[in-house]
Structure formats: C-alpha cells, structure tokens
Design a protein around this motif. Structure first.
Motif, short mmCIF file in Angstrom:
data_model
loop_
_atom_site.label_atom_id
_atom_site.label_comp_id
_atom_site.label_asym_id
_atom_site.label_seq_id
_atom_site.Cartn_x
_atom_site.Cartn_y
_atom_site.Cartn_z
N ARG A 154 8.88 19.60 -15.68
CA ARG A 154 7.58 18.95 -15.55
C ARG A 154 6.55 19.95 -15.01
N THR A 155 5.43 20.03 -15.67
CA THR A 155 4.34 20.90 -15.25
C THR A 155 3.22 20.07 -14.64
N GLU A 156 2.68 20.54 -13.50
CA GLU A 156 1.54 19.87 -12.88
C GLU A 156 0.23 20.58 -13.21
N LEU A 176 -3.54 19.30 -16.36
CA LEU A 176 -2.97 18.60 -17.51
C LEU A 176 -4.08 18.10 -18.43
N LYS A 177 -3.88 18.28 -19.72
CA LYS A 177 -4.79 17.86 -20.79
C LYS A 177 -6.06 18.69 -20.86
N THR A 192 -2.91 22.06 -21.56
CA THR A 192 -1.75 22.02 -20.67
C THR A 192 -0.98 20.73 -20.90
N ARG A 193 0.31 20.86 -21.25
CA ARG A 193 1.14 19.68 -21.43
C ARG A 193 2.02 19.47 -20.21
N GLU A 194 2.43 18.24 -20.02
CA GLU A 194 3.19 17.89 -18.81
C GLU A 194 4.65 18.28 -18.90
N MET A 195 5.31 18.03 -20.04
CA MET A 195 6.76 18.24 -20.13
C MET A 195 7.09 19.35 -21.12
N ASP A 205 3.52 28.71 -14.53
CA ASP A 205 3.80 27.28 -14.60
C ASP A 205 3.96 26.74 -13.18
#
Length: 240
Positions: A135-137, A178-179, A127-130, A216
């Motif tokens: 912006r993704t949480e 994320l990550k 999962t990436r943030e941008m 998302d």
C-alpha cells in the motif's frame, strides 16, 4: 585532482550528502575508474555505486570517458521514472518543466496544439494506492533537473523527427499524493496513429533514461524504486 560529485536518491541518503568532494590521486581519471575508487572509499554504498552510472556535463558517460577537473559530474542511480526547489525549472522553449507545483493538464496540452494537427493526446501518470500487496500513501520524486530537461528535449526532438509531432512534458518533484499527477505528456500530430505511437514512445523513453527517482512512502516503510541490479535493463542501451 579534486572532483565535486552530485548524488541523488538512495545514494545521497547512504552517504549523507547530496554533494561529495572526492580526491583522486591521479592527474586524470575515467568514469569507470572513478566508480571503482568510490566503491573502495565507501564500501557501505558499493552495491549502489556498482549499479549507478556517471554523468558528465549532463550526459551519460561510457566508462572510458576521461573526467576533467572542470566537468560537472553526477553519480546517477538507476532511474525509476522525479532535487528540490533550486533545481526546478523550464526548458528554453517552454515545452518541458520540472516543478514542485501541481500539474495543469490544460496548460500543458495548449503548448502542443497546432491548427495543422488533427489529433492530440494527453498521458497522465498518477500515484496509485496498491502495487500488489503493498500500500502506498504517497510518492516522493527527486530529479537531476538540468539533465532531466535536456533529456526531455531529446525525446521531443525524436518525436518530431519520427512522427512530425509536437510534444510537451511536465514532471512533479517532491511529494505527490494519491490520485495526483506526477507526469503529464501532451502530444499532437496530423493523424491519430502517429499521435498514439509518439505518446507511447515519450513515456517509455522518459522511464528508461531520464534521471528522475521516486520513493514509495507506505504506512510502515519508505524505499526508493529501481535501486537494484534488475533495474539495469532500463538504462540507455549503449551502456548495458
């Protein structure tokens, strides 16, 4: 004829249920006709129904396919390539998994290692943030797990036939932060060129045809990915 239809992702949200018991006045109906009847009965979801496909007994069905009362029927929105715990499971050979648990990369790689193979690769999707300015949480994955496992097996068979390579695929469902890894694909083969090609093929086929969806989750809004007509290019080519 009464048909029980499984629903997923945005369609399930739009109709307020993951299962729809739908009455068809005729003694038999085709997949295409069923979509027409559903669109007429649920105009608020007609747009999503139009870009969805019917799956019968866990296979994508051409529009002229006749549905029998005993068929397992699902309405599949465009995939975005990951159903809750009751659907989580493993393939018969243990190479393919749909799970709510964190993915253990070393364990997945170990499934494909072979003393006759000199190359192995692991693809990890996280999962990436941008994404552009968005912006993704977190991401939320949902899957039609029995059909997803069947499609993973199809991918694995083709990988073996084309590259003489072994393949294992595991996909998360539920919330993935994320990550964190949402998908891990491990491949091993006698030589590195085949390993690279087989790994790329496996992830592209997964994203194209496996019934896994992601929502998302941002700070201000949530939306399902792939729920539009433009995404139809990712459907199995036989049904474009």
């Amino acid at each position: 004829m009464q048909i029980s239809i499984r629903l997923f992702a945005g369609l399930a949200e739009a109709l307020g249920s993951q299962t729809l018991d739908f009455h068809v006045p005729e003694p038999q109906v085709t997949a295409g006709k069923l979509k027409e009847l559903l669109s007429a009965s649920y105009p608020e979801a007609a747009g999503q129904i139009a870009v969805s496909m019917i799956a019968i007994d866990r296979e994508y069905a051409p529009e002229d396919t006749v549905i029998s009362p005993s068929s397992e029927v699902a309405l599949i929105p465009p995939v975005s390539g990951g159903e809750p715990s009751p659907d989580e499971g493993n393939s018969r050979n243990g190479l393919y998994t749909v799970t709510e648990q964190p993915l253990r990369t070393d364990d997945i790689l170990d499934k494909v290692l072979d003393k006759g193979h000199g190359a192995s690769l692991v693809f990890i999707g996280t999962t990436r943030e941008m994404t552009g300015d968005e912006r993704t949480e977190a991401l939320y994955y949902e899957a039609y797990a029995p059909m997803a496992l069947s499609k993973f097996e199809e991918i694995g068979r083709e990988v073996m036939e084309r590259w003489q390579a072994r393949c294992a695929i595991s996909h998360r469902i539920g919330y993935v932060g994320l990550k964190e890894a949402s998908v891990v694909i491990a491949v091993s083969s006698p030589h590195r060129d085949a390993c690279y090609e087989a790994s790329r093929f496996a992830i592209e086929e997964l994203k194209r045809m496996v019934p896994i969806w992601k929502k998302d989750i941002g700070a201000a809004a949530e939306h399902w990915k792939g729920a539009d007509k433009a995404h139809l290019e990712n459907w199995p080519s036989a049904f474009n």
